[in-house]
Design a protein around this motif. Sequence first.
Motif, mmCIF file in Angstrom:
data_model
loop_
_atom_site.group_PDB
_atom_site.id
_atom_site.type_symbol
_atom_site.label_atom_id
_atom_site.label_comp_id
_atom_site.label_asym_id
_atom_site.label_seq_id
_atom_site.Cartn_x
_atom_site.Cartn_y
_atom_site.Cartn_z
ATOM 1 N N LEU A 18 -33.884 -40.653 41.257
ATOM 2 C CA LEU A 18 -34.666 -40.277 40.073
ATOM 3 C C LEU A 18 -35.903 -39.513 40.502
ATOM 4 C CD1 LEU A 18 -35.038 -43.420 37.734
ATOM 5 C CD2 LEU A 18 -33.454 -41.507 37.494
ATOM 6 N N ARG B 84 -41.669 -41.066 38.070
ATOM 7 C CA ARG B 84 -42.348 -40.920 36.778
ATOM 8 C C ARG B 84 -43.810 -41.360 36.882
ATOM 9 N NH1 ARG B 84 -37.417 -39.401 36.019
ATOM 10 N NH2 ARG B 84 -36.309 -39.871 34.091
ATOM 11 N N ASN C 221 -38.227 -50.781 39.874
ATOM 12 C CA ASN C 221 -38.003 -49.955 38.691
ATOM 13 C C ASN C 221 -36.483 -49.804 38.586
ATOM 14 O OD1 ASN C 221 -37.881 -48.097 36.639
ATOM 15 N ND2 ASN C 221 -38.459 -46.352 37.928
ATOM 16 N N PRO C 222 -35.834 -50.845 38.048
ATOM 17 C CA PRO C 222 -34.362 -50.833 38.047
ATOM 18 C C PRO C 222 -33.823 -49.962 36.907
ATOM 19 C CG PRO C 222 -35.129 -52.785 36.917
ATOM 20 C CD PRO C 222 -36.367 -52.029 37.357
ATOM 21 N N TYR D 70 -32.566 -49.237 33.355
ATOM 22 C CA TYR D 70 -32.802 -50.015 32.134
ATOM 23 C C TYR D 70 -32.473 -49.286 30.830
ATOM 24 C CZ TYR D 70 -37.496 -47.714 32.310
ATOM 25 O OH TYR D 70 -38.541 -46.832 32.387
ATOM 26 N N VAL D 71 -31.915 -48.092 30.911
ATOM 27 C CA VAL D 71 -31.635 -47.338 29.683
ATOM 28 C C VAL D 71 -30.255 -47.720 29.145
ATOM 29 C CG1 VAL D 71 -31.441 -45.046 28.661
ATOM 30 C CG2 VAL D 71 -33.037 -45.423 30.578
ATOM 31 N N ALA E 2 -28.899 -44.855 38.448
ATOM 32 C CA ALA E 2 -30.301 -45.260 38.506
ATOM 33 C C ALA E 2 -30.913 -45.407 37.115
ATOM 34 C CB ALA E 2 -31.103 -44.240 39.318
ATOM 35 N N LEU E 3 -30.237 -44.856 36.108
ATOM 36 C CA LEU E 3 -30.808 -44.851 34.754
ATOM 37 C C LEU E 3 -30.200 -45.915 33.841
ATOM 38 C CD1 LEU E 3 -30.734 -41.032 33.872
ATOM 39 C CD2 LEU E 3 -32.791 -42.433 34.132
HETATM 40 N N1 GLN Z 1 -38.148 -44.136 32.512
HETATM 41 C C1 GLN Z 1 -37.008 -43.408 32.956
HETATM 42 C C2 GLN Z 1 -36.598 -42.381 31.912
HETATM 43 O O1 GLN Z 1 -37.106 -42.367 30.844
HETATM 44 C C3 GLN Z 1 -35.882 -44.335 33.274
HETATM 45 C C4 GLN Z 1 -36.140 -45.078 34.530
HETATM 46 C C5 GLN Z 1 -35.205 -46.205 34.719
HETATM 47 O O2 GLN Z 1 -34.152 -46.326 34.121
HETATM 48 N N2 GLN Z 1 -35.602 -47.048 35.586
HETATM 49 O O3 GLN Z 1 -35.779 -41.534 32.176
#
Ligand code: GLN
Length: 288
Positions: free
Chosen positions: A90, A93, A187-188, A190-191, A211-212
């Motif tokens: 990734l 961010r 930051n695992p 999480y979407v 990763a997303l």
């Molecule tokens: N915050 C990231 C995004 O909006 C996602 C990061 C994550 O899944 N750890 O793309």
Amino acid sequence: MQNSKTTFLSLTDNLYSTNECGILWRRSVAAICNLPLEKCYFIDDSDLSGEQKEQLKSVAERLACGEPLEYILGFAEFCSLRFNVNKSVLIPRLETQEMVDFIGRNRDREKAWRILDIGTGSGCIGVTLAKLFPNSKVTAIDISSDALECAKSNAALHGACNVDFILCDFINGSDTIKGCFDIIVSNPPYVRPTERNTMPKRVIDFEPHTALFVPENDPLLFYRHIAMFAKSHLTADGMVMVEINQYLGTQTLEVFKSLDFDCELKKDTFFENRFVYACNKNFYFVNL
Ligand code: GLN
């Protein structure tokens, strides 16, 4: 004949606002000409070699196809450090930077902490913490060997010798991680798949989905495993800090509460619930 900047802007303005195009131009010039950003305001064709003009055009063409600038240039800034990035990791961010900054401000920088970074990706969290806490030992794990290569290159770039990299599937193989940790950070993914439509196309099209994304029916999978792991691997006065899905703040906090941690939701700069900070009972206020 169009000059390089006009060509760059006309290629990129289908996807970006004029303001954004200007910033992308300046960042590209800085990278290609190897200049600091603030020296790139008034660059025009007379300052550029034929090769540099070609490179800028090719950057613009890739931007026009939606590719993020960081992948095109091969690096991103994180906590004022440069990190190599590629499509196996990734792009770091801004929010993640806040998490690292919080840890840096809340723990003694001279002490020898044992730090675990779960799903290190580019290594931006682990390597930055290794630099912030030079006497500490960081263990950085990831499921992707390509990501680990990228993270290792970043540790080398910053001379961070205090990081161990381990190829590890945390969900199925966390039993291979031995010992206790004072700081567990992650930051695992999480979407949820249904959130795809809220995300920019360049994220969906170019950033690594492993990763997303998490399964729609089990979005807190990683937090459950992290909290369970912390139950047996966090030192008495240790801390866990994780980045989270802003729509699942209370539910993520509940995962840690149900395992008897003292914990708190923290917001990011955009006022979104973005982090959970957790400690063993009775150590919460000692640590803050
Ligand atoms: N915050 C990231 C995004 O909006 C996602 C990061 C994550 O899944 N750890 O793309």
